[in-house]
Design a protein around this motif. Structure first.
Motif, short mmCIF file in Angstrom:
data_model
loop_
_atom_site.label_atom_id
_atom_site.label_comp_id
_atom_site.label_asym_id
_atom_site.label_seq_id
_atom_site.Cartn_x
_atom_site.Cartn_y
_atom_site.Cartn_z
N PRO A 52 87.66 46.62 90.25
CA PRO A 52 88.65 47.69 90.42
C PRO A 52 89.83 47.58 89.47
CG PRO A 52 87.97 46.82 92.55
CD PRO A 52 87.39 45.92 91.49
N LEU A 53 90.15 46.37 89.03
CA LEU A 53 91.27 46.18 88.11
C LEU A 53 90.96 46.75 86.72
CD1 LEU A 53 92.13 42.53 89.16
CD2 LEU A 53 93.21 44.63 89.96
N ALA A 54 89.65 46.95 86.45
CA ALA A 54 89.22 47.54 85.17
C ALA A 54 88.67 48.95 85.38
CB ALA A 54 88.18 46.64 84.51
N GLY A 55 88.95 49.54 86.54
CA GLY A 55 88.54 50.91 86.80
C GLY A 55 87.17 51.08 87.40
N LYS A 56 86.46 49.97 87.68
CA LYS A 56 85.13 50.05 88.30
C LYS A 56 85.26 49.72 89.78
CE LYS A 56 82.25 48.64 84.37
NZ LYS A 56 81.24 47.64 83.96
N THR A 57 85.36 50.75 90.61
CA THR A 57 85.59 50.53 92.05
C THR A 57 84.29 50.33 92.82
OG1 THR A 57 85.65 52.91 92.40
CG2 THR A 57 87.77 51.79 92.05
N THR A 58 83.14 50.62 92.21
CA THR A 58 81.84 50.38 92.81
C THR A 58 80.96 49.67 91.79
OG1 THR A 58 80.99 52.52 92.04
CG2 THR A 58 81.97 52.46 94.26
N LEU A 59 79.84 49.11 92.25
CA LEU A 59 78.91 48.47 91.32
C LEU A 59 78.36 49.52 90.36
CD1 LEU A 59 76.75 45.97 93.41
CD2 LEU A 59 78.23 45.44 91.48
N GLN A 60 78.50 49.24 89.07
CA GLN A 60 78.02 50.15 88.03
C GLN A 60 77.13 49.37 87.07
OE1 GLN A 60 81.34 52.17 86.22
NE2 GLN A 60 82.26 52.63 88.20
N PRO A 61 76.11 50.02 86.51
CA PRO A 61 75.24 49.32 85.56
C PRO A 61 76.02 48.82 84.35
CG PRO A 61 74.29 51.43 86.20
CD PRO A 61 75.70 51.40 86.73
N MET A 62 75.63 47.63 83.88
CA MET A 62 76.19 47.10 82.63
C MET A 62 75.61 47.88 81.46
SD MET A 62 75.89 42.99 82.97
CE MET A 62 76.66 42.08 84.28
N SER A 63 76.34 47.93 80.37
CA SER A 63 75.79 48.51 79.15
C SER A 63 74.68 47.58 78.64
CB SER A 63 76.88 48.65 78.08
OG SER A 63 77.27 47.36 77.62
N THR A 64 73.82 48.09 77.80
CA THR A 64 72.74 47.30 77.23
C THR A 64 73.29 46.09 76.50
OG1 THR A 64 71.40 49.30 76.98
CG2 THR A 64 70.75 47.39 75.66
N GLU A 65 74.36 46.28 75.73
CA GLU A 65 74.97 45.18 74.97
C GLU A 65 75.58 44.14 75.91
OE1 GLU A 65 75.97 42.90 71.73
OE2 GLU A 65 74.63 44.61 71.83
N GLU A 66 76.30 44.58 76.92
CA GLU A 66 76.90 43.64 77.88
C GLU A 66 75.81 42.84 78.60
OE1 GLU A 66 80.12 43.65 81.57
OE2 GLU A 66 79.28 45.56 80.89
N HIS A 67 74.73 43.51 79.00
CA HIS A 67 73.61 42.83 79.66
C HIS A 67 72.98 41.80 78.73
CE1 HIS A 67 69.38 42.53 81.15
NE2 HIS A 67 70.06 42.20 82.23
N ARG A 68 72.78 42.16 77.47
CA ARG A 68 72.18 41.24 76.50
C ARG A 68 72.99 39.95 76.40
NH1 ARG A 68 73.01 39.41 71.75
NH2 ARG A 68 74.70 40.82 71.24
N THR A 69 74.32 40.07 76.39
CA THR A 69 75.17 38.87 76.26
C THR A 69 75.12 38.00 77.51
OG1 THR A 69 77.20 39.94 77.03
CG2 THR A 69 76.76 40.03 74.66
N LYS A 70 74.76 38.57 78.65
CA LYS A 70 74.71 37.83 79.92
C LYS A 70 73.35 37.19 80.19
CE LYS A 70 78.85 38.98 81.39
NZ LYS A 70 79.85 37.95 81.54
N LEU A 71 72.30 37.65 79.51
CA LEU A 71 70.94 37.19 79.81
C LEU A 71 70.78 35.67 79.73
CD1 LEU A 71 68.66 39.87 78.14
CD2 LEU A 71 68.79 39.27 80.57
N ASP A 72 71.43 35.03 78.78
CA ASP A 72 71.26 33.59 78.61
C ASP A 72 71.84 32.80 79.78
OD1 ASP A 72 69.92 33.96 76.18
OD2 ASP A 72 71.82 34.11 75.12
N GLU A 73 72.74 33.40 80.57
CA GLU A 73 73.31 32.73 81.73
C GLU A 73 72.26 32.55 82.84
OE1 GLU A 73 76.83 34.86 82.91
OE2 GLU A 73 77.65 34.76 80.88
N LEU A 74 71.14 33.24 82.74
CA LEU A 74 70.07 33.08 83.74
C LEU A 74 69.36 31.73 83.62
CD1 LEU A 74 68.50 36.65 83.52
CD2 LEU A 74 69.94 35.76 85.35
N ASP A 75 69.48 31.08 82.47
CA ASP A 75 68.84 29.79 82.22
C ASP A 75 69.73 28.68 82.76
OD1 ASP A 75 67.57 27.53 81.30
OD2 ASP A 75 67.88 27.98 79.17
N LEU A 76 69.43 28.19 83.95
CA LEU A 76 70.26 27.16 84.58
C LEU A 76 70.00 25.77 84.02
CD1 LEU A 76 70.06 28.26 88.33
CD2 LEU A 76 71.71 28.94 86.57
N GLN A 77 68.89 25.58 83.31
CA GLN A 77 68.57 24.27 82.75
C GLN A 77 69.50 23.90 81.60
OE1 GLN A 77 64.47 25.00 81.64
NE2 GLN A 77 63.81 23.60 83.27
#
Length: 189
Positions: A52-77
C-alpha cells in the motif's frame, strides 16, 4: 523448505517480516508497517506483490521483468551449488580489497540472465558482499548487500544474520529448515 523471521531496520524503525519458502516451488514474504500489509509471492511461473505504501493495496501480478529478477530466490540451496546443472555460468574477476580485507570476486550469471558479483573473504571463505545489477524502471541499477554476523544454524550451514542493504539492515531473528510450509500460500487467492 525454509521459514525465517526477521526485521528490516531503517531510520530507527523496525519492520517485522516472515519469509516462507519451498525449494524451487515458491517464496512468500509477509510484513506489516503502520497497519499496512506488505506481501510478495514468487513461483516459477508468476509472482504477485502488495504494498500500500507504493500504491498497491491488493495483490497484483508482478511485471515480467520484476518476476525474472525474483526467480533465482526460489533456489534455497544457493547459487553456487550445482551451478552448471542449473544453467549458470561463473567468471573469476580476481582479487579486491575493502575495509582492510582481501576478497576474491566471482561473477555468476544465472539462466534467467541475473548477474551478481560475489566477494568471498579470503580468510573465512564466506561471502562478504554481493553486487547485483537489476532493472528498475528501464534502468540498470547496482544493488549492494553486505553479509554480516554469520552464525551456525541447526541445519549445519553458516548464515548471515544481518545484511546491510545500504541504509537498511535486514536482521534475521530465527531460521528453520525443513519446517512445514503450506504450498497454498504461494497463490494470489
Amino acid at each position: 523448505s525454509l521459514k525465517l523471521d526477521g526485521a528490516i531496520e531503517v531510520q530507527g524503525l523496525e519492520i517485522p517480516f516472515t519469509m516462507q519458502a519451498i525449494n524451487n516451488k515458491g517464496t512468500r514474504v509477509d510484513a506489516e508497517f503502520q497497519g499496512n500489509k506488505i506481501i510478495e509471492i514468487t513461483t516459477p511461473t508468476q509472482g504477485w506483490s502488495q504494498n500500500p505504501l507504493a500504491g498497491k493495496t491488493t495483490l497484483q501480478p508482478m511485471s515480467t521483468e520484476e518476476h525474472r529478477t525474483k526467480l533465482d530466490e526460489l533456489d534455497l540451496q544457493g547459487a553456487f551449488i550445482d551451478y552448471k546443472e542449473k544453467g549458470s555460468t561463473v567468471e573469476a574477476l580476481g582479487k579486491d580489497e575493502e575495509d582492510g580485507n582481501e576478497y576474491f570476486k566471482i561473477k555468476l550469471t544465472t539462466k534467467n540472465k541475473n548477474e551478481t558479483t560475489y566477494f568471498f573473504d579470503l580468510k573465512s571463505n564466506l561471502i562478504y558482499k554481493q553486487e547485483t545489477v537489476m532493472q528498475q524502471q528501464g534502468q540498470d541499477v547496482k544493488v549492494t548487500s553486505k553479509m554480516l554476523d554469520y552464525k551456525d544454524t541447526d541445519f549445519g550451514v553458516k548464515v548471515p544474520f544481518k545484511v546491510d542493504l545500504g541504509g537498511q539492515m535486514m536482521v534475521t531473528k530465527s531460521i528453520a529448515a525443513n519446517a512445514p510450509v503450506d504450498e497454498k500460500i504461494f497463490s494470489d487467492k
